[in-house]
Design an enzyme around this catalytic site. Structure first.
Site, PDB file in Angstrom:
ATOM      1  N   HIS A 117       3.079   3.306  -9.096  1.00  0.00           N
ATOM      2  CA  HIS A 117       2.115   2.217  -9.518  1.00  0.00           C
ATOM      3  C   HIS A 117       3.795   1.254 -10.259  1.00  0.00           C
ATOM      4  O   HIS A 117       4.133   0.296 -10.379  1.00  0.00           O
ATOM      5  CB  HIS A 117       0.562   1.964 -10.022  1.00  0.00           C
ATOM      6  N   ARG A 153      -5.225  -2.207   8.808  1.00  0.00           N
ATOM      7  CA  ARG A 153      -6.362  -3.027   8.741  1.00  0.00           C
ATOM      8  C   ARG A 153      -6.154  -4.280   7.251  1.00  0.00           C
ATOM      9  O   ARG A 153      -5.059  -4.154   7.455  1.00  0.00           O
ATOM     10  CB  ARG A 153      -7.337  -1.915   8.367  1.00  0.00           C
ATOM     11  N   GLU A 175       1.534 -14.096  12.201  1.00  0.00           N
ATOM     12  CA  GLU A 175       2.280 -12.270  12.564  1.00  0.00           C
ATOM     13  C   GLU A 175       1.655 -11.374  10.996  1.00  0.00           C
ATOM     14  O   GLU A 175       2.461 -11.470  10.239  1.00  0.00           O
ATOM     15  CB  GLU A 175       3.931 -12.717  12.374  1.00  0.00           C
ATOM     16  N   GLY A 220      -0.078   5.213  -4.512  1.00  0.00           N
ATOM     17  CA  GLY A 220      -0.493   6.977  -4.342  1.00  0.00           C
ATOM     18  C   GLY A 220      -0.106   8.232  -3.695  1.00  0.00           C
ATOM     19  O   GLY A 220       0.113   9.120  -4.161  1.00  0.00           O
ATOM     20  N   ARG A 221      -0.013   7.740  -1.991  1.00  0.00           N
ATOM     21  CA  ARG A 221       0.750   8.719  -1.754  1.00  0.00           C
ATOM     22  C   ARG A 221       1.624   9.228  -1.327  1.00  0.00           C
ATOM     23  O   ARG A 221       2.034  10.045  -1.266  1.00  0.00           O
ATOM     24  CB  ARG A 221       0.531   8.304   0.030  1.00  0.00           C
ATOM     25  N   LEU A 256      11.720 -20.235  -5.006  1.00  0.00           N
ATOM     26  CA  LEU A 256      10.413 -19.436  -4.584  1.00  0.00           C
ATOM     27  C   LEU A 256       9.285 -19.778  -5.236  1.00  0.00           C
ATOM     28  O   LEU A 256       9.607 -19.548  -6.576  1.00  0.00           O
ATOM     29  CB  LEU A 256      10.737 -18.393  -4.115  1.00  0.00           C
ATOM     30  N   SER A 315      -6.857  -6.044  -6.045  1.00  0.00           N
ATOM     31  CA  SER A 315      -8.181  -6.440  -5.238  1.00  0.00           C
ATOM     32  C   SER A 315      -9.258  -6.330  -5.985  1.00  0.00           C
ATOM     33  O   SER A 315      -9.554  -5.109  -6.774  1.00  0.00           O
ATOM     34  CB  SER A 315      -8.345  -5.466  -3.577  1.00  0.00           C
ATOM     35  N   SER A 321      -7.853  -5.434   4.630  1.00  0.00           N
ATOM     36  CA  SER A 321      -8.225  -4.643   3.470  1.00  0.00           C
ATOM     37  C   SER A 321      -9.493  -6.131   2.800  1.00  0.00           C
ATOM     38  O   SER A 321      -8.405  -6.631   1.915  1.00  0.00           O
ATOM     39  CB  SER A 321      -7.165  -4.029   2.647  1.00  0.00           C
ATOM     40  N   ASP A 349       0.796  -1.659  -0.057  1.00  0.00           N
ATOM     41  CA  ASP A 349       0.345   0.211   0.047  1.00  0.00           C
ATOM     42  C   ASP A 349       0.943   1.443   0.399  1.00  0.00           C
ATOM     43  O   ASP A 349       1.987   1.167   0.350  1.00  0.00           O
ATOM     44  CB  ASP A 349      -0.978   0.472   0.940  1.00  0.00           C
ATOM     45  N   GLY A 350       0.311   2.576  -0.443  1.00  0.00           N
ATOM     46  CA  GLY A 350       1.012   3.594  -0.511  1.00  0.00           C
ATOM     47  C   GLY A 350       2.065   4.037  -1.943  1.00  0.00           C
ATOM     48  O   GLY A 350       1.635   5.232  -1.889  1.00  0.00           O
TER      49      GLY A 350
END
Ligand code: FPP
Length: 233
Positions: free
Chosen positions: A32, A185, A198, A18-19, A126, A60, A187, A15-16
């Site tokens: 992005h 959160r 965790e 955009g900010r 992985l 999402s 989301s 997240d973040g």
């Protein structure tokens, strides 16, 4: 970098973007783009550290509510990412997987997803899993629908039955969930699978998240005592 205890499966809410873009005075789509570069570094590092699985929340179901140009850009970025990363996935022995309602994504994106899954199916390092058009409540509802369609006897339904009908039945529960951008959160991400996961949250925006931040999250994880609802002496 050596750790006392390594999580086998890390899930990330990136997240973040955009900010970050706002802070830099650039457009959201640049955020992005920078986010995709961060993802590249973290995938490489997780592979190098010997982590078994990395699940990234890349799009999402709620993200469809964004402006059309932003959605189009994210789809284009995703397609380019899949094409560009494929040789690197091969070189680094990374297996590619997805969770979400893939059939609702643009056909061009679906094609590249199929190619990446096919090309990497025998890789043993992985597993990189992208959550795309993903929502945890939808995942659980979709699982229930499949259980009913398969005519499973009601008395035979237990936790393991439900797990078998989630998007990826092979996916182990995440040991560590990282969220960038500071929000506390979940989301609608992996609700079934994170019962005992965790959490580690950083205020840093995703494009600023580097391998040093990953080390910090793993170090903190390795110090935690996991009891899974039981208790120690
Ligand atoms: C959240 O930032 C991020 C997304 C909605 C998309 C995540 C996508 C990427 C990191 C780029 C593509 C990734 C891959 C693996 C191809 P936000 O826009 O919600 O940020 P904000 O909360 O600051 O507005």
């Amino acid at each position: 970098m050596l750790f006392d205890k390594l999580p086998q499966h890390i899930a990330v809410i990136m997240d973040g973007n955009g900010r970050w873009a706002k802070e830099q005075g650039v457009s959201r789509v640049k955020g992005h783009q920078a986010g995709a570069e961060s993802a590249e570094e973290i995938v490489r590092e997780c592979g190098r550290l010997g982590i078994k699985r990395l699940t990234l929340y890349a799009f999402s179901r709620e993200n469809w509510k964004r402006p059309r140009y932003e959605i189009n850009y994210l789809m284009k970025l995703l397609r380019q990412y899949l094409i560009r990363e494929r040789p690197k996935l091969m070189k680094n022995n990374i297996k590619f997987a997805v969770i979400g309602r893939i059939e609702e994504l643009p056909a061009k994106v679906q094609d590249e997803i199929t190619r990446s899954i096919k090309a990497t199916e025998h890789n043993t390092g992985l597993t990189l899993c992208l959550a795309l058009n993903y929502g945890a409540r939808t995942e659980i509802a979709d699982a229930l629908r499949k259980i009913c369609q398969n005519g499973i006897d009601v008395s035979a339904i237990n936790e393991e039955t439900l797990r078998k009908y989630l998007y990826d039945p092979e996916m182990p529960d995440p040991d560590l969930l990282i969220r960038t951008g500071g929000e506390m959160r979940v989301s609608n991400f992996l609700l079934w699978q994170i019962s005992y996961t965790e959490f580690w949250v950083t205020p840093k925006f995703w494009p600023d998240f580097s391998k040093e931040d990953l080390y910090e999250a793993i170090t903190e994880y390795s110090r935690r005592e996991r009891r899974f609802g039981g208790r120690t002496q």
